[in-house]
Design an enzyme around this catalytic site. Structure first.
Site, PDB file in Angstrom:
ATOM      1  N   ALA A 132      79.498  -4.903  18.753  1.00 61.81           N
ATOM      2  CA  ALA A 132      80.795  -4.648  19.387  1.00 61.81           C
ATOM      3  C   ALA A 132      81.072  -3.152  19.296  1.00 61.81           C
ATOM      4  O   ALA A 132      80.498  -2.460  18.452  1.00 61.81           O
ATOM      5  CB  ALA A 132      81.867  -5.428  18.639  1.00 61.81           C
ATOM      6  N   GLY A 188      77.395  -8.086  17.376  1.00 63.41           N
ATOM      7  CA  GLY A 188      77.653  -8.661  18.696  1.00 63.41           C
ATOM      8  C   GLY A 188      76.437  -8.569  19.603  1.00 63.41           C
ATOM      9  O   GLY A 188      76.267  -9.396  20.513  1.00 63.41           O
ATOM     10  N   GLU A 218      74.413 -11.408  18.760  1.00 65.64           N
ATOM     11  CA  GLU A 218      75.124 -12.620  19.217  1.00 65.64           C
ATOM     12  C   GLU A 218      74.924 -12.820  20.725  1.00 65.64           C
ATOM     13  O   GLU A 218      74.811 -13.958  21.193  1.00 65.64           O
ATOM     14  CB  GLU A 218      76.614 -12.509  18.866  1.00 65.64           C
ATOM     15  N   GLU A 235      77.872  -7.260  10.135  1.00 66.43           N
ATOM     16  CA  GLU A 235      79.341  -7.186  10.134  1.00 66.43           C
ATOM     17  C   GLU A 235      79.922  -7.101   8.730  1.00 66.43           C
ATOM     18  O   GLU A 235      80.934  -6.438   8.502  1.00 66.43           O
ATOM     19  CB  GLU A 235      79.927  -8.412  10.855  1.00 66.43           C
TER      20      GLU A 235
HETATM   21  N1  3HC Z   1      80.448   0.936  18.087  1.00 66.31           N
HETATM   22  C1  3HC Z   1      80.827   2.187  18.413  1.00 66.31           C
HETATM   23  N2  3HC Z   1      80.093   3.282  18.126  1.00 66.31           N
HETATM   24  C2  3HC Z   1      78.928   3.094  17.506  1.00 66.31           C
HETATM   25  C3  3HC Z   1      78.470   1.807  17.147  1.00 66.31           C
HETATM   26  C4  3HC Z   1      79.284   0.698  17.460  1.00 66.31           C
HETATM   27  N3  3HC Z   1      78.907  -0.549  17.172  1.00 66.31           N
HETATM   28  N4  3HC Z   1      77.281   1.951  16.537  1.00 66.31           N
HETATM   29  C5  3HC Z   1      76.998   3.256  16.527  1.00 66.31           C
HETATM   30  N5  3HC Z   1      77.984   3.950  17.105  1.00 66.31           N
HETATM   31  C6  3HC Z   1      78.043   5.400  17.333  1.00 66.31           C
HETATM   32  C7  3HC Z   1      78.068   6.186  16.037  1.00 66.31           C
HETATM   33  O1  3HC Z   1      79.385   6.342  15.552  1.00 66.31           O
HETATM   34  C8  3HC Z   1      77.447   7.490  16.464  1.00 66.31           C
HETATM   35  O2  3HC Z   1      78.451   8.231  17.119  1.00 66.31           O
HETATM   36  P1  3HC Z   1      78.446   9.837  17.053  1.00 66.31           P
HETATM   37  O3  3HC Z   1      77.121  10.259  17.611  1.00 66.31           O
HETATM   38  O4  3HC Z   1      79.622  10.209  17.849  1.00 66.31           O
HETATM   39  O5  3HC Z   1      78.577  10.162  15.604  1.00 66.31           O
HETATM   40  C9  3HC Z   1      76.424   7.074  17.500  1.00 66.31           C
HETATM   41  O6  3HC Z   1      76.816   5.775  17.940  1.00 66.31           O
HETATM   42  C10 3HC Z   1      75.009   6.999  16.985  1.00 66.31           C
HETATM   43  O7  3HC Z   1      75.002   6.186  15.812  1.00 66.31           O
HETATM   44  P2  3HC Z   1      74.051   6.515  14.570  1.00 66.31           P
HETATM   45  O8  3HC Z   1      74.165   7.944  14.214  1.00 66.31           O
HETATM   46  O9  3HC Z   1      74.350   5.491  13.540  1.00 66.31           O
HETATM   47  O10 3HC Z   1      72.630   6.276  15.255  1.00 66.31           O
HETATM   48  P3  3HC Z   1      71.285   5.750  14.589  1.00 66.31           P
HETATM   49  O11 3HC Z   1      70.260   5.840  15.635  1.00 66.31           O
HETATM   50  O12 3HC Z   1      71.057   6.414  13.281  1.00 66.31           O
HETATM   51  O13 3HC Z   1      71.544   4.219  14.239  1.00 66.31           O
HETATM   52  C11 3HC Z   1      72.321   1.988  14.692  1.00 66.31           C
HETATM   53  C12 3HC Z   1      71.728   3.301  15.267  1.00 66.31           C
HETATM   54  C13 3HC Z   1      71.300   1.366  13.727  1.00 66.31           C
HETATM   55  C14 3HC Z   1      72.592   1.076  15.820  1.00 66.31           C
HETATM   56  C15 3HC Z   1      73.592   2.309  13.891  1.00 66.31           C
HETATM   57  O14 3HC Z   1      74.449   3.099  14.698  1.00 66.31           O
HETATM   58  C16 3HC Z   1      74.400   1.110  13.461  1.00 66.31           C
HETATM   59  O15 3HC Z   1      74.068   0.506  12.472  1.00 66.31           O
HETATM   60  N6  3HC Z   1      75.476   0.818  14.198  1.00 66.31           N
HETATM   61  C17 3HC Z   1      76.448  -0.205  13.829  1.00 66.31           C
HETATM   62  C18 3HC Z   1      75.912  -1.595  13.984  1.00 66.31           C
HETATM   63  C19 3HC Z   1      76.970  -2.592  13.616  1.00 66.31           C
HETATM   64  O16 3HC Z   1      77.584  -2.539  12.573  1.00 66.31           O
HETATM   65  N7  3HC Z   1      77.188  -3.548  14.516  1.00 66.31           N
HETATM   66  C20 3HC Z   1      78.164  -4.576  14.284  1.00 66.31           C
HETATM   67  C21 3HC Z   1      79.462  -4.168  14.889  1.00 66.31           C
HETATM   68  S1  3HC Z   1      80.752  -5.308  14.573  1.00 66.31           S
HETATM   69  C22 3HC Z   1      80.450  -6.555  15.672  1.00 66.31           C
HETATM   70  O17 3HC Z   1      79.506  -6.508  16.413  1.00 66.31           O
HETATM   71  C23 3HC Z   1      81.442  -7.680  15.636  1.00 66.31           C
HETATM   72  C24 3HC Z   1      80.974  -8.842  16.427  1.00 66.31           C
HETATM   73  O18 3HC Z   1      80.472  -9.822  15.579  1.00 66.31           O
HETATM   74  C25 3HC Z   1      82.089  -9.429  17.209  1.00 66.31           C
END
Ligand code: 3HC
Ligand code: NAI
Length: 700
Positions: free
Chosen positions: A61, A100, A103, A123
């Site tokens: 998400a 997400g 998912e 998450e």
């Molecule tokens: N939403 C918004 N922005 C995000 C994001 C997300 N899910 N994931 C990454 N970003 C942004 C970061 O803030 C960063 O922004 P910036 O360049 O402005 O600082 C940019 O994307 C790049 O991220 P990273 O520096 O972390 O890039 P990497 O290549 O090192 O890593 C990744 C990539 C492994 C995908 C890592 O970004 C990550 O772990 N992201 C989060 C994944 C996550 O937690 N997903 C679950 C979200 S909650 C959800 O999905 C709820 C659902 O169940 C309903």
């Protein structure tokens, strides 16, 4: 290119998502995907492939949308649309399919993944649970026990592992699109059904009795009082006991509860704080970085050995320079033992251990450092010794090599002055145990060149550390703030608290370890020696460390000597309260003319945390830290500050700066004028009713 693009490749419809940098499920992406699935129902395609552009499949998400009014379509609606498709939909995964994103993949009827891909439901690390069906579909495919483990750990797994858990149908070695096209043709050929995960039933009789209760108890030990972990278990229980739609409804309720929790807000703050910390103000985006292909480390003790492991683990060869062959051997033996511990825990194979060890070579000869790209010095904390080492490095290393020091407190400029290349000198401050702790303070000397700083920030990522830039002052960010924190812990002891009371207050509040126990772990002689090197003015009030000084003189150095503030069980290392120490504390209080009193837990907590915050405010104002969230990262990743409280500056904003300021003023009047001078920035923001975060936003 728009966020979603559709093309027909023969009889296969390919939906390409493109929302850089990580294809997060923004409103535009959700809407585009929803529309693409809908439209594709009526064309000539016989199967659909869902593929992402850029470096990864959907990373989840869009976290920036959390806390804002929801915008249609909801992710759950998009997911239902995919699952309802009457043509088979195949997810083609590269990079990471997370949260997400995974998912969405679970709603597809089939899943292919590149061998290098990872999938996961992280998450929990944001104080959330999978809120778009992840808790209901994962156990239907992988089984309840595997799903519990995957979702409550939050750590992504490899495509191969996911295949073995029935979460991925085919692992593709090379070209993802052509491999998935082949798979799609096979499905069409065998008239494969639209296999919907929601239709799989979990037989409640297949679940071992007491599984959920046992798991809850074990989880509570690991996640102490957090909301999301226990809610995840409830969702999985619902997946077993309730029909799919009711399970989904339960998941949504609990997801929203988590989303609105202070715990999740703090963890989301840290997610962005960690990434913002890598952005260095005033450093042009195109600042060149230097390639680090080999590293020298001076000193193979506690820190040098751990630092060496970081590089070996990343495949970077290390020359470890020590004073003698014996010192090399003992340093390498500790490294080998540490790898064996990981091996025994099943985290490393024998082959990996041998490979990592082969990358670390001992030497006593500076000439062997002639070609390394970076040297990190980790000898004793002594300025004259460090300067001597840097002079030798300057003479031995190639001109463009970066020379770094792991000093805890000393002046980087003074160390750099021992070389003819102060622009190539920097502080790289690791935290103990250096092979485990995530934080890397990158300390900028007055003359450190921009490419040296940008190389250090990039290098941190290579060795899996979280970097934070710090200015050059006594103790930089973390240790400078630790001084008033430890001071208050010591003064509370003298004034009436016990070691156990202080540690249990801080640990039940969430610190990984209380300050008194940390002293025993680090060794009380370390601080003792450091105090000897300070002037009277720097050392401050001599009463502050009078208890610690007596313990050191008695040979009670902490865990390593079996006793410090506590006694330690020789077998289990469990700490045991010691009446002898209480007597020492009481005697010292009497010598200092202090009448011991009952100190409340609230007072201990406020004195310790507000001392951190006050120094944090000074650090912000004098520019030692770039922004308040950087300080939060330092404390959570380097000092065991509870992540679910977001770090000291975030915590201060949350409880209100006016309250913090008022309490500090009261401590100033009641306890000590010298120790409790309110930081001018804190005073100003408190008067204005402002926060550290909004001060940072006002372009500081
Ligand atoms: N939403 C918004 N922005 C995000 C994001 C997300 N899910 N994931 C990454 N970003 C942004 C970061 O803030 C960063 O922004 P910036 O360049 O402005 O600082 C940019 O994307 C790049 O991220 P990273 O520096 O972390 O890039 P990497 O290549 O090192 O890593 C990744 C990539 C492994 C995908 C890592 O970004 C990550 O772990 N992201 C989060 C994944 C996550 O937690 N997903 C679950 C979200 S909650 C959800 O999905 C709820 C659902 O169940 C309903
Ligand atoms: P240590 O005492 O465990 O190791 C120091 C090593 O340096 C010893 O093995 C010694 O033989 C070697 N050494 C001494 N003089 C040398 C020389 N001239 N050439 C080559 N090797 C030499 O010390 P530790 O704890 O590893 O600390 C090293 C540095 O790291 C210090 O500056 C310390 O302040 C800093 N530091 C320590 C942390 C800790 O928790 N121990 C945390 C972060 C930084």
């Amino acid at each position: 290119m728009s966020a979603v693009h559709y093309e027909l490749i023969g009889n296969i419809g390919v939906i390409r998502l493109n929302n850089p940098p990580v294809n997060a499920l923004s409103q535009a992406l959700r809407e585009g995907l929803w529309g693409a699935i809908k439209n594709a129902q009526d064309d000539t395609s016989q199967a659909l492939i869902l593929l992402c552009e850029g470096r990864t499949f959907i990373a989840g998400a869009d976290i920036t949308e959390f806390g804002k009014p929801p915008q249609a379509p909801a992710l759950s609606e998009v997911i239902t649309e995919i699952e309802n498709s009457h043509k088979p939909v195949i997810a083609a995964i590269h990079g990471t399919a997370l949260g997400g994103g995974f998912e969405v993949a679970l709603a597809c009827h089939y899943r292919c993944a590149l061998a290098s891909a990872k999938i996961g439901l992280p998450e929990i690390k944001l104080g959330l649970l999978p809120g778009a069906g992840g808790t209901q579909r994962t156990p239907r495919l992988a089984g309840v026990e595997a799903a519990l483990e995957l979702i409550t750990r939050g750590t992504p797994i490899s495509a191969e592992k996911a295949e073995s858990m029935n979460l991925i149908d085919r692992v593709i070695e090379n070209d993802l699109l052509s491999g998935t096209l082949t798979y799609a043709h096979e499905l069409i050929q065998r008239n494969a059904p639209t296999r919907r995960v929601r239709d799989i039933c979990i037989d409640p009789a297949s679940i071992p009795e007491g599984l959920f209760d046992d798991f809850r108890q074990r989880l509570e030990k690991r996640t102490r009082g957090q909301l999301a972990p226990q809610h995840i278990v409830s969702c999985l229980e619902a997946a077993v006991k309730l029909p799919f739609e009711q399970g989904l409804a339960k998941e949504l309720d609990l997801f929203i509860e988590c989303l609105l929790s202070s715990e999740s807000a703090a963890l989301r703050h840290l997610f962005f704080a960690e990434r913002t910390a890598t952005k260095i103000k005033g450093l042009p985006k195109d600042t060149p970085t230097r390639e680090i292909k080999s590293v020298g480390i001076i000193g193979g003790g506690t820190m040098g050995g751990g630092i060496a492991m970081n590089f070996a683990n990343a495949g970077i060869p290390v020359k470890l320079l020590e004073v003698s062959q014996t010192a090399i051997e003992s340093g390498l033996a500790v490294i080998s033992k540490n790898y064996s511990i990981s091996m025994n825990k099943g985290r490393l194979t024998e082959g990996q251990k041998a490979h990592f060890l082969s990358l670390i070579q001992g030497t006593t000869n500076y000439s062997e450092l002639a070609e390394v790209d970076l040297v990190i010095e980790a000898v004793f904390e002594n300025m004259a010794l460090k300067q001597e080492v840097f002079t030798k490095l300057d003479q031995s290393c190639k001109p463009e090599a970066i020379l770094a020091t792991n000093t805890s407190f000393l002046d980087i400029d003074q160390i750099a002055a021992a070389t003819s290349r102060p622009e190539n000198v920097i502080g790289l401050h690791f935290f103990s145990p250096a092979n485990v702790m995530k934080l890397l303070e990158v300390v900028r000397g007055t003359k450190s060149a921009d490419p040296v700083i940008s190389t250090a920030i990039q290098l941190a990522k290579t060795i899996n550390k979280t970097p934070v830039l710090a200015g050059n002052c006594y103790g930089f960010i973390g240790n400078r703030m630790l001084l008033p924190y430890n001071r208050e812990a010591q003064l509370c002891l003298l004034e009436g608290a016990t070691p156990e009371q202080i540690d249990s207050v801080m640990e039940s509040w969430g610190m990984a370890m209380g300050p008194i126990a940390v002293g025993d772990l680090a060794g009380l002689d370390i601080g003792f020696k450091a105090r000897q090197g300070l002037s009277d003015a720097e050392r401050g009030d001599p009463k502050t460390y009078c208890i610690a000084d007596v313990l050191v003189k008695m040979g009670r150095l902490g865990q390593k000597s079996g006793a410090g503030y506590y006694r330690y069980d020789p077998e289990t290392r469990a700490r045991v309260n010691d009446l002898e120490v209480l007597a020492i504390i009481e005697a010292q209080a009497e010598i200092q003319g202090i009448k011991r009193r009952k100190i409340s837990n609230k007072e201990i907590l406020e004195r310790l945390t507000f001392a951190l915050i006050n120094e944090g405010a000074n650090i912000l104002e004098d520019g030692t830290a770039q922004r308040p969230s950087d300080i939060d990262v330092v404390y959570v990743y380097g000092y065991g500050f509870p992540a679910h409280r977001g770090g000291p500056m975030y915590y201060a904003d949350n409880i209100g700066l006016a309250k913090v300021y008022e309490s500090i003023c009261a401590f100033h009047d009641r306890l000590s004028e010298n120790c409790w001078t309110p930081a001018p920035l804190l005073a100003r923001l408190a008067r204005e009713g402002s926060t550290f975060a909004s001060w940072a936003d006002d372009s500081h």
